[in-house]
Design an enzyme around this catalytic site. Structure first.
Site, PDB file in Angstrom:
ATOM      1  CB  VAL A   1      -0.591   0.025   1.698  1.00 37.22           C
ATOM      2  CG1 VAL A   1      -1.557   0.859   0.900  1.00 37.22           C
ATOM      3  CG2 VAL A   1      -2.118  -1.067   1.098  1.00 37.22           C
TER       4      VAL A   1
ATOM      5  CB  VAL B   1     -13.841  -0.113   6.564  1.00 35.74           C
ATOM      6  CG1 VAL B   1     -14.574  -0.823   6.620  1.00 35.74           C
ATOM      7  CG2 VAL B   1     -13.360   0.221   7.968  1.00 35.74           C
TER       8      VAL B   1
ATOM      9  CB  ILE C   1     -15.777   0.264  -0.723  1.00 29.95           C
ATOM     10  CG1 ILE C   1     -15.144  -0.399  -1.109  1.00 29.95           C
ATOM     11  CG2 ILE C   1     -17.037   1.302  -0.097  1.00 29.95           C
ATOM     12  CD1 ILE C   1     -16.707  -2.169  -1.057  1.00 29.95           C
TER      13      ILE C   1
ATOM     14  N   GLY D   1      -2.361 -15.451  -4.703  1.00 28.80           N
ATOM     15  CA  GLY D   1      -1.466 -13.904  -3.547  1.00 28.80           C
ATOM     16  C   GLY D   1      -2.872 -13.140  -2.745  1.00 28.80           C
TER      17      GLY D   1
ATOM     18  CD  GLU E   1      -1.072 -11.438   4.542  1.00 26.06           C
ATOM     19  OE1 GLU E   1      -0.303 -11.630   4.653  1.00 26.06           O
ATOM     20  OE2 GLU E   1      -1.982 -10.246   4.012  1.00 26.06           O
TER      21      GLU E   1
ATOM     22  CG  ASP F   1      -8.842  -8.181   7.379  1.00 29.27           C
ATOM     23  OD1 ASP F   1      -8.710  -7.197   7.786  1.00 29.27           O
ATOM     24  OD2 ASP F   1      -9.985  -7.886   6.928  1.00 29.27           O
TER      25      ASP F   1
ATOM     26  CE  LYS G   1     -10.979  -4.888   6.229  1.00 32.06           C
ATOM     27  NZ  LYS G   1     -10.724  -6.050   5.564  1.00 32.06           N
TER      28      LYS G   1
HETATM   29  N1  HSE Z   1      -7.076  -9.289   4.008  1.00 29.30           N
HETATM   30  C1  HSE Z   1      -7.875  -8.065   3.797  1.00 29.30           C
HETATM   31  C2  HSE Z   1      -8.634  -9.315   2.755  1.00 29.30           C
HETATM   32  C3  HSE Z   1      -7.640  -7.368   3.425  1.00 29.30           C
HETATM   33  O1  HSE Z   1      -8.627  -9.727   2.043  1.00 29.30           O
HETATM   34  O2  HSE Z   1      -9.691  -8.355   2.196  1.00 29.30           O
HETATM   35  C4  HSE Z   1      -6.919  -5.956   4.411  1.00 29.30           C
HETATM   36  O3  HSE Z   1      -8.081  -5.393   5.331  1.00 29.30           O
END
Ligand code: HSE
Length: 434
Positions: free
Chosen positions: A14, A132, A136, A187, A190, A201, A205
């Site tokens: 990023v 988040v 978007i 890819g 992870e 994750d 959010k």
């Molecule tokens: N690993 C997250 C996803 C992106 O696959 O959407 C980062 O929050």
């Protein structure tokens, strides 16, 4: 034209996208903002690897302190991730009077109160739009466009990795492990995919969206989180037969003084707009009292889409600085702290999908039907589907049930009693229906 200096901490995916975007679209940004945004320094421990961005000589440094201390840098962009070093750098930047832009959802979900309080005291901005939904701009929409609405409900597909896995499981009928391996190959996932597939994750959010929408910091420990690691392709296929797609959904909904914040796999009717969100895409559906239903759709991750939102935040902060006042000092309002609280998970009411692998013997249906009735769980449909390949268990029938709205605590008590009764051979599966 006024100039604002920007420094980036972290030259990863990023970070490289933000640097590239700032350098490439510099003039467009200046025309739109009326302020020149100047990238001055980037700090990363690895100063050798080629990220595909040509930086001016001397811009890339090893030491984050050089960025934080630079008097020509007013905005520090934290793109390191993680909750330890990143927190330290953000707090040091705030203490040095720098405005901060970050995409760090895990950190803000855990320590947002501390960071925003420090920013408030120092009189600086902390923007976190890219935390988040990646590309978007849902954070901005909630803060600005929907500021005049009472938010009644938010449903979000907020993790591209999980949505990719679930899309492949649903469309191509492949098992979870194969879909995950494919996501890793491409890819998207992870090497250690736990944060994504265990739902955290998405939960980070959801915590930020709920806190923004309802004006109190949602404690992480009170959020109900289930991932997709144990989801069986059998259930994805049965859901399909019933006319649903399975999605990892964040549901945030206000009910009086309580706010439900729930993350887990859920059945979404095939005709629902969220059901058509496929692959790595994300979407957030907000229901406000004035706006009614509103859907935002886009790429929830990736170098350029995430950079798009980070740069939007940098632009806003640059304008705030030029205008002489940070606007979002208390980025998450705490106006409802002490008044609103998270709804206990057992109190959540929903329709549910249940799969029981029951003994093929007389009286079985009567037995579990009676137990559901005793706990106030009303069955809407019950079907016995043929086995899907690979799920055969001798003398066992899969029974798939859709319930009327039921309290989760009642449903769980019923399932526990059904297990004790001995009519089921495996752990029952339960997922909410949206
Ligand atoms: N690993 C997250 C996803 C992106 O696959 O959407 C980062 O929050």
């Amino acid at each position: 034209m006024t100039k604002t200096g920007v420094g980036i901490l972290g030259f990863g995916t990023v970070g490289a996208g933000v640097a590239e975007g700032l350098l490439r679209n510099r003039e467009t940004l200046a025309q739109r903002l009326g302020v020149e945004v100047e990238l001055r320094k980037i700090a990363d421990l690895d100063t050798e690897r080629d990220r595909g961005v040509k930086l001016p000589e001397g811009m890339l440094v090893r030491d984050a302190a050089e960025v934080i201390a630079d008097p020509d840098i007013s905005i520090v962009v934290e793109l390191i991730g993680g909750t330890k070093t990143a927190a330290d750098f953000i707090l040091r930047a705030i203490a040095a009077g720098k405005h901060v832009v970050t995409a760090n959802k895990a950190l803000l979900a855990e320590r947002g109160a501390e960071i925003f309080e420090a920013a408030g005291k120092a009189g600086v901005d902390v923007y976190f739009g890219a935390s988040v939904g990646g590309g978007i701009p849902i954070v901005r929409v909630l803060r600005e466009g929907l500021a005049g609405n009472e938010i009644e409900r938010i449903d979000g597909i907020l993790n591209g990795t999980c949505n990719y896995i679930l899309t492949r499981m649903g469309k191509e009928r492949i098992p979870f492990d194969a879909a995950l391996a494919d996501a890793q190959c491409k890819g998207y996932a992870e090497a250690d995919p736990s944060l994504d597939i265990d739902g955290w994750d998405t939960a980070h959010k959801a915590i930020l969206l709920a806190s923004l929408a309802y004006g109190f910091y949602v404690p992480k420990a009170e959020v109900d989180v289930t991932g997709i690691r144990r989801l069986s392709s059998t259930d994805v296929q049965y859901a399909d037969r019933l006319g649903y797609c399975v999605k990892l959904l964040a549901r945030i909904e206000r009910d009086g003084d309580e706010v439900e914040v729930d993350v887990g796999p859920a059945l979404v009717p095939a005709g629902h707009m969220l059901a058509s969100v496929s692959g790595v895409f994300n979407a957030v559906m907000v229901h406000g009292d004035l706006v009614d239903d509103m859907l935002l759709y886009g790429r929830g991750a990736g170098r350029a889409p995430t950079a798009s939102t980070v740069i939007g935040d940098i632009g806003d902060v640059a304008r705030n600085i030029a205008g002489g006042s940070p606007r979002y000092r208390n980025a998450i309002s705490t106006a409802n702290a002490g008044h609103l609280r998270v709804k206990p998970r057992g109190e959540v009411r929903s329709e549910f999908y249940i799969r029981l692998m029951v003994k093929d013997a007389p009286g079985t249906f009567g037995c579990f039907g009676t137990i559901f009735g005793k706990h106030g769980v009303s069955i809407r449909t019950a079907s016995s589907f043929p086995f899907v390949p690979g799920s055969e268990i001798l003398e066992t029938i899969p029974v798939v049930i859709e319930t009327h709205p039921a309290r989760r605590a009642d449903l769980e008590a019923a399932l526990a009693e059904i297990k004790r009764s001995g009519v089921v051979r495996c752990e029952p599966v339960a997922m909410r229906i949206v």
